[in-house]
Design a protein around this motif. Structure first.
Motif, PDB file in Angstrom:
ATOM      1  N   UNK A 264      31.424  72.598  66.605  1.00 41.77           N
ATOM      2  CA  UNK A 264      30.666  71.399  66.976  1.00 41.77           C
ATOM      3  C   UNK A 264      29.209  71.532  66.543  1.00 41.77           C
ATOM      4  N   UNK A 265      28.608  72.694  66.805  1.00 44.69           N
ATOM      5  CA  UNK A 265      27.219  72.910  66.410  1.00 44.69           C
ATOM      6  C   UNK A 265      27.048  72.866  64.895  1.00 44.69           C
ATOM      7  N   UNK A 266      27.942  73.516  64.177  1.00 41.74           N
ATOM      8  CA  UNK A 266      27.836  73.527  62.712  1.00 41.74           C
ATOM      9  C   UNK A 266      28.021  72.136  62.123  1.00 41.74           C
ATOM     10  N   UNK A 267      28.945  71.381  62.674  1.00 40.98           N
ATOM     11  CA  UNK A 267      29.202  70.028  62.143  1.00 40.98           C
ATOM     12  C   UNK A 267      28.093  69.065  62.516  1.00 40.98           C
ATOM     13  N   UNK A 268      27.491  69.222  63.677  1.00 40.75           N
ATOM     14  CA  UNK A 268      26.372  68.348  64.058  1.00 40.75           C
ATOM     15  C   UNK A 268      25.182  68.576  63.142  1.00 40.75           C
ATOM     16  N   UNK A 269      24.970  69.814  62.739  1.00 36.53           N
ATOM     17  CA  UNK A 269      23.871  70.145  61.825  1.00 36.53           C
ATOM     18  C   UNK A 269      24.101  69.526  60.463  1.00 36.53           C
ATOM     19  N   UNK A 270      25.369  69.516  60.006  1.00 33.48           N
ATOM     20  CA  UNK A 270      25.654  69.024  58.662  1.00 33.48           C
ATOM     21  C   UNK A 270      25.780  67.516  58.594  1.00 33.48           C
ATOM     22  N   UNK A 271      25.875  66.828  59.745  1.00 32.23           N
ATOM     23  CA  UNK A 271      26.024  65.362  59.706  1.00 32.23           C
ATOM     24  C   UNK A 271      24.729  64.661  59.518  1.00 32.23           C
TER      25      UNK A 271
ATOM     26  N   UNK B  34      36.890  60.928  54.786  1.00 30.95           N
ATOM     27  CA  UNK B  34      35.593  61.352  54.270  1.00 30.95           C
ATOM     28  C   UNK B  34      35.719  62.750  53.671  1.00 30.95           C
ATOM     29  N   UNK B  35      35.720  62.827  52.344  1.00 27.24           N
ATOM     30  CA  UNK B  35      35.888  64.107  51.659  1.00 27.24           C
ATOM     31  C   UNK B  35      34.754  65.057  52.012  1.00 27.24           C
ATOM     32  N   UNK B  36      33.547  64.546  52.072  1.00 28.24           N
ATOM     33  CA  UNK B  36      32.408  65.391  52.426  1.00 28.24           C
ATOM     34  C   UNK B  36      32.577  65.944  53.842  1.00 28.24           C
ATOM     35  N   UNK B  37      33.071  65.111  54.741  1.00 32.06           N
ATOM     36  CA  UNK B  37      33.318  65.549  56.118  1.00 32.06           C
ATOM     37  C   UNK B  37      34.373  66.632  56.180  1.00 32.06           C
ATOM     38  N   UNK B  38      35.407  66.486  55.362  1.00 32.72           N
ATOM     39  CA  UNK B  38      36.460  67.507  55.315  1.00 32.72           C
ATOM     40  C   UNK B  38      35.933  68.810  54.751  1.00 32.72           C
ATOM     41  N   UNK B  39      35.074  68.711  53.751  1.00 31.54           N
ATOM     42  CA  UNK B  39      34.467  69.928  53.194  1.00 31.54           C
ATOM     43  C   UNK B  39      33.575  70.593  54.226  1.00 31.54           C
TER      44      UNK B  39
END
Length: 83
Positions: free
Chosen positions: A76-83, A18-23
């Motif tokens: 973890x917090x930053x990635x949960x917000x962006x998902x 997932x390119x968006x996930x990697x970004x």
């Protein structure tokens, strides 16, 4: 050196390829304070142990471990917000 399981779990929460996930992961890493980003990079990219990172950075082993755990929580917090 158990915290590696946490970052593996964090990485697995993103769809593979997932390119968006990697970004999102790159942005989250960039948002970390410099010291925490360096510790995460040394542990994951250079595959150094926490003891080796302590030697390289001049920090105590407990400080390296604590900062690594802090970085994982931030990621973890930053990635949960962006998902």
């Amino acid at each position: 050196e158990k915290p590696t399981e946490d970052i593996d779990e964090l990485s697995q929460s993103l769809p593979a390829g997932d390119i968006e996930g990697r970004l999102d992961m790159e942005k989250a890493l960039a948002a970390l304070p410099r010291c925490e980003r360096e510790i995460v990079s040394l542990h994951l990219n250079a595959e150094l142990t926490f003891s080796e990172i302590a030697d390289v950075t001049g920090l105590t082993l407990s400080s390296v471990y604590r900062r690594y755990r802090k970085a994982l929580k931030i990621l973890k917090n930053l990635l949960e917000v962006s998902l």
